[in-house]
Design a protein around this motif. Structure first.
Motif, mmCIF file in Angstrom:
data_model
loop_
_atom_site.group_PDB
_atom_site.id
_atom_site.type_symbol
_atom_site.label_atom_id
_atom_site.label_comp_id
_atom_site.label_asym_id
_atom_site.label_seq_id
_atom_site.Cartn_x
_atom_site.Cartn_y
_atom_site.Cartn_z
ATOM 1 N N VAL A 29 0.843 -1.199 0.000
ATOM 2 C CA VAL A 29 0.000 0.000 0.000
ATOM 3 C C VAL A 29 0.880 1.251 0.000
ATOM 4 O O VAL A 29 0.629 2.191 -0.767
ATOM 5 C CB VAL A 29 -0.986 -0.011 1.195
ATOM 6 C CG1 VAL A 29 -1.624 1.342 1.397
ATOM 7 C CG2 VAL A 29 -2.043 -1.082 0.996
ATOM 8 N N ARG A 30 1.917 1.280 0.827
ATOM 9 C CA ARG A 30 2.831 2.439 0.849
ATOM 10 C C ARG A 30 3.457 2.662 -0.518
ATOM 11 O O ARG A 30 3.552 3.804 -0.997
ATOM 12 C CB ARG A 30 3.920 2.241 1.903
ATOM 13 C CG ARG A 30 3.490 2.556 3.307
ATOM 14 C CD ARG A 30 4.686 2.627 4.259
ATOM 15 N NE ARG A 30 5.480 1.413 4.285
ATOM 16 C CZ ARG A 30 5.240 0.368 5.079
ATOM 17 N NH1 ARG A 30 4.236 0.394 5.919
ATOM 18 N NH2 ARG A 30 6.019 -0.698 5.044
ATOM 19 N N LEU A 56 -7.337 0.352 -2.640
ATOM 20 C CA LEU A 56 -8.622 0.092 -1.991
ATOM 21 C C LEU A 56 -8.956 -1.393 -1.935
ATOM 22 O O LEU A 56 -9.656 -1.829 -1.022
ATOM 23 C CB LEU A 56 -9.724 0.881 -2.691
ATOM 24 C CG LEU A 56 -9.650 2.390 -2.458
ATOM 25 C CD1 LEU A 56 -10.625 3.122 -3.377
ATOM 26 C CD2 LEU A 56 -9.902 2.725 -1.002
ATOM 27 N N VAL A 57 -8.458 -2.168 -2.878
ATOM 28 C CA VAL A 57 -8.654 -3.623 -2.805
ATOM 29 C C VAL A 57 -7.875 -4.181 -1.612
ATOM 30 O O VAL A 57 -8.383 -5.013 -0.860
ATOM 31 C CB VAL A 57 -8.202 -4.310 -4.119
ATOM 32 C CG1 VAL A 57 -8.106 -5.815 -3.954
ATOM 33 C CG2 VAL A 57 -9.173 -3.964 -5.253
ATOM 34 N N LEU A 58 -6.657 -3.702 -1.441
ATOM 35 C CA LEU A 58 -5.817 -4.181 -0.343
ATOM 36 C C LEU A 58 -6.257 -3.635 1.008
ATOM 37 O O LEU A 58 -6.159 -4.316 2.026
ATOM 38 C CB LEU A 58 -4.355 -3.790 -0.590
ATOM 39 C CG LEU A 58 -3.686 -4.431 -1.795
ATOM 40 C CD1 LEU A 58 -2.348 -3.776 -2.068
ATOM 41 C CD2 LEU A 58 -3.528 -5.925 -1.581
ATOM 42 N N ASP A 59 -6.705 -2.379 1.017
ATOM 43 C CA ASP A 59 -7.074 -1.698 2.264
ATOM 44 C C ASP A 59 -8.299 -0.823 1.992
ATOM 45 O O ASP A 59 -8.165 0.364 1.667
ATOM 46 C CB ASP A 59 -5.894 -0.858 2.750
ATOM 47 C CG ASP A 59 -6.162 -0.145 4.061
ATOM 48 O OD1 ASP A 59 -7.256 -0.325 4.641
ATOM 49 O OD2 ASP A 59 -5.267 0.596 4.509
ATOM 50 N N PRO A 60 -9.496 -1.408 2.081
ATOM 51 C CA PRO A 60 -10.720 -0.686 1.710
ATOM 52 C C PRO A 60 -10.976 0.588 2.510
ATOM 53 O O PRO A 60 -11.740 1.440 2.065
ATOM 54 C CB PRO A 60 -11.835 -1.705 1.971
ATOM 55 C CG PRO A 60 -11.173 -3.026 1.989
ATOM 56 C CD PRO A 60 -9.771 -2.785 2.462
ATOM 57 N N ASN A 61 -10.350 0.753 3.654
ATOM 58 C CA ASN A 61 -10.559 1.940 4.480
ATOM 59 C C ASN A 61 -9.363 2.887 4.467
ATOM 60 O O ASN A 61 -9.244 3.737 5.346
ATOM 61 C CB ASN A 61 -10.871 1.526 5.923
ATOM 62 C CG ASN A 61 -12.156 0.744 6.004
ATOM 63 O OD1 ASN A 61 -13.160 1.126 5.422
ATOM 64 N ND2 ASN A 61 -12.124 -0.369 6.714
ATOM 65 N N ASN A 62 -8.500 2.752 3.468
ATOM 66 C CA ASN A 62 -7.299 3.570 3.408
ATOM 67 C C ASN A 62 -7.673 5.039 3.217
ATOM 68 O O ASN A 62 -8.339 5.406 2.243
ATOM 69 C CB ASN A 62 -6.393 3.091 2.275
ATOM 70 C CG ASN A 62 -5.115 3.875 2.223
ATOM 71 O OD1 ASN A 62 -5.062 4.930 1.602
ATOM 72 N ND2 ASN A 62 -4.083 3.359 2.875
ATOM 73 N N ASP A 63 -7.252 5.867 4.159
ATOM 74 C CA ASP A 63 -7.599 7.286 4.137
ATOM 75 C C ASP A 63 -7.102 7.992 2.878
ATOM 76 O O ASP A 63 -7.826 8.791 2.279
ATOM 77 C CB ASP A 63 -7.046 7.995 5.365
ATOM 78 C CG ASP A 63 -7.756 7.609 6.651
ATOM 79 O OD1 ASP A 63 -8.921 7.163 6.580
ATOM 80 O OD2 ASP A 63 -7.151 7.742 7.725
#
Length: 83
Positions: A29-30, A56-63
């Motif tokens: 993600v980073r 968003l697939v990896l982290d659906p709540n990523n700010d």
């Protein structure tokens, strides 16, 4: 019924594997955030949309992804209209 030593070892192994998988996802993600920012800085607005969707697939709540996607999408639409 109490857990056996083998069951506890198995559970600990799963927990360690889950933690490692989570660290790898966070690292990915980073990297994707850096990539998206670089593409936007280069004035490429369509490409980062796909990168943000990957985040968003990896982290659906990523700010970052949740906040940046509509902004980048607007820039992409504006860029298309100027052409």
């Amino acid at each position: 019924m109490p857990a056996t030593a083998a069951q506890r070892d198995t559970q600990q192994s799963l927990t360690i594997a889950e933690q490692q998988a989570q660290k790898e996802i966070q690292a990915t993600v980073r990297d994707r955030i850096k990539e998206a920012r670089q593409l936007v800085a280069e004035g490429k607005y369509q490409e980062p949309l796909g990168v943000i969707d990957q985040i968003l697939v990896l982290d659906p709540n990523n700010d970052y992804a949740l906040g940046a996607r509509p902004l980048v999408e607007d820039k992409a639409l504006f860029d298309d209209q100027r052409r």
